[in-house]
Design a protein around this motif. Sequence first.
Motif, mmCIF file in Angstrom:
data_model
loop_
_atom_site.group_PDB
_atom_site.id
_atom_site.type_symbol
_atom_site.label_atom_id
_atom_site.label_comp_id
_atom_site.label_asym_id
_atom_site.label_seq_id
_atom_site.Cartn_x
_atom_site.Cartn_y
_atom_site.Cartn_z
ATOM 1 N N ALA A 51 0.830 -1.205 0.000
ATOM 2 C CA ALA A 51 0.000 0.000 0.000
ATOM 3 C C ALA A 51 0.862 1.252 0.000
ATOM 4 O O ALA A 51 0.593 2.212 -0.738
ATOM 5 C CB ALA A 51 -0.927 -0.012 1.217
ATOM 6 N N ASN A 55 1.105 4.063 -2.934
ATOM 7 C CA ASN A 55 0.919 5.496 -2.723
ATOM 8 C C ASN A 55 2.030 6.294 -3.390
ATOM 9 O O ASN A 55 1.791 7.325 -4.026
ATOM 10 C CB ASN A 55 0.883 5.816 -1.222
ATOM 11 C CG ASN A 55 -0.418 5.404 -0.573
ATOM 12 O OD1 ASN A 55 -1.368 4.997 -1.241
ATOM 13 N ND2 ASN A 55 -0.476 5.481 0.741
ATOM 14 N N THR A 58 1.604 6.149 -7.111
ATOM 15 C CA THR A 58 0.497 7.013 -7.523
ATOM 16 C C THR A 58 0.938 8.470 -7.525
ATOM 17 O O THR A 58 0.656 9.214 -8.471
ATOM 18 C CB THR A 58 -0.702 6.834 -6.570
ATOM 19 O OG1 THR A 58 -1.117 5.465 -6.590
ATOM 20 C CG2 THR A 58 -1.869 7.713 -6.991
ATOM 21 N N THR A 161 -3.446 12.199 -0.138
ATOM 22 C CA THR A 161 -3.949 10.831 -0.273
ATOM 23 C C THR A 161 -5.468 10.772 -0.145
ATOM 24 O O THR A 161 -6.065 9.724 -0.405
ATOM 25 C CB THR A 161 -3.328 9.910 0.788
ATOM 26 O OG1 THR A 161 -3.602 10.434 2.094
ATOM 27 C CG2 THR A 161 -1.820 9.806 0.597
ATOM 28 N N SER A 162 -6.084 11.884 0.243
ATOM 29 C CA SER A 162 -7.543 11.894 0.369
ATOM 30 C C SER A 162 -8.077 13.308 0.149
ATOM 31 O O SER A 162 -7.936 14.163 1.021
ATOM 32 C CB SER A 162 -7.986 11.378 1.746
ATOM 33 O OG SER A 162 -9.391 11.371 1.861
ATOM 34 N N SER A 194 -9.696 7.314 -5.475
ATOM 35 C CA SER A 194 -9.099 6.449 -4.451
ATOM 36 C C SER A 194 -9.576 5.011 -4.570
ATOM 37 O O SER A 194 -8.813 4.071 -4.291
ATOM 38 C CB SER A 194 -9.433 6.987 -3.059
ATOM 39 O OG SER A 194 -8.910 8.288 -2.888
ATOM 40 N N GLU A 198 -7.119 1.868 -4.260
ATOM 41 C CA GLU A 198 -7.293 0.951 -3.146
ATOM 42 C C GLU A 198 -7.729 -0.432 -3.611
ATOM 43 O O GLU A 198 -7.491 -1.435 -2.951
ATOM 44 C CB GLU A 198 -8.305 1.536 -2.163
ATOM 45 C CG GLU A 198 -7.748 2.769 -1.434
ATOM 46 C CD GLU A 198 -8.825 3.553 -0.697
ATOM 47 O OE1 GLU A 198 -10.025 3.197 -0.835
ATOM 48 O OE2 GLU A 198 -8.467 4.518 -0.017
ATOM 49 N N VAL A 201 -4.768 -2.532 -3.867
ATOM 50 C CA VAL A 201 -4.294 -2.995 -2.566
ATOM 51 C C VAL A 201 -5.096 -4.220 -2.119
ATOM 52 O O VAL A 201 -4.539 -5.210 -1.644
ATOM 53 C CB VAL A 201 -4.397 -1.888 -1.515
ATOM 54 C CG1 VAL A 201 -3.962 -2.400 -0.139
ATOM 55 C CG2 VAL A 201 -3.534 -0.686 -1.905
ATOM 56 N N CYS A 202 -6.425 -4.156 -2.289
ATOM 57 C CA CYS A 202 -7.270 -5.283 -1.892
ATOM 58 C C CYS A 202 -6.950 -6.515 -2.724
ATOM 59 O O CYS A 202 -6.944 -7.637 -2.228
ATOM 60 C CB CYS A 202 -8.745 -4.897 -2.085
ATOM 61 S SG CYS A 202 -9.321 -3.624 -0.949
#
Length: 207
Positions: A51, A55, A58, A161-162, A194, A198, A201-202
């Motif tokens: 993760a 990041n 990205t 990141t958000s 996002s 994400e 990542v999952c």
Amino acid sequence: MSSGIIYRSDEVLMKNKLKGSGFFRALLKMNMLPLILLTLVITTFSAGRFAASLNVETKNGLVDLCHTVAAWYDTVYEGDYHAVEKDGVVNFLKGEHLLNDDFAIIDSIQEKTGVDITVFYQDIRVITTIRTDQGERAIGTRANATVVGDVLKDGQPHFYTSTMVEGIRYFSYYEPLYAADGTCIGMLFLGKPSAEVEGLVCAQQRV
């Protein structure tokens, strides 16, 4: 007589084997538990590292693409960024070219990369690929206060990141745009939803 002795000896031997087998199973369980815990720790650590790495990737991707977008505008439209107010409407220009309503460059890049792009005059979206719930471009909407402080006021590029934009959370990168006198006149925004990042990542955690 002797056969009884042999039988009892075999019985004792079998009992000893069973006891030994039970002890072995207990010992195996005792040794397997730390191994299982270690595997969970390694998996979690690996997912966390993945993760964090994602990041960074990205961020680097958004930064590189932002530089490409900025270079593209510099190549196609010579001159500095500046604004002209006419009939109560602020027109944002690059050299002699009016940026308002010109979506060709940002739409082309968004279609190829899946990255949303916005050109701001100050904190106001002048052109953007982001759309509202009604399907209209989110023109005239404003950047949030954190971005205004970090990028417009401080004049520094920033990765987040958000960032919430029109109800969608983004990994985002903002870079200031400068007028001829060196003042920060606007910003470039590039954002990747996002959920898409994400999702990778999952997927890694399920591997």
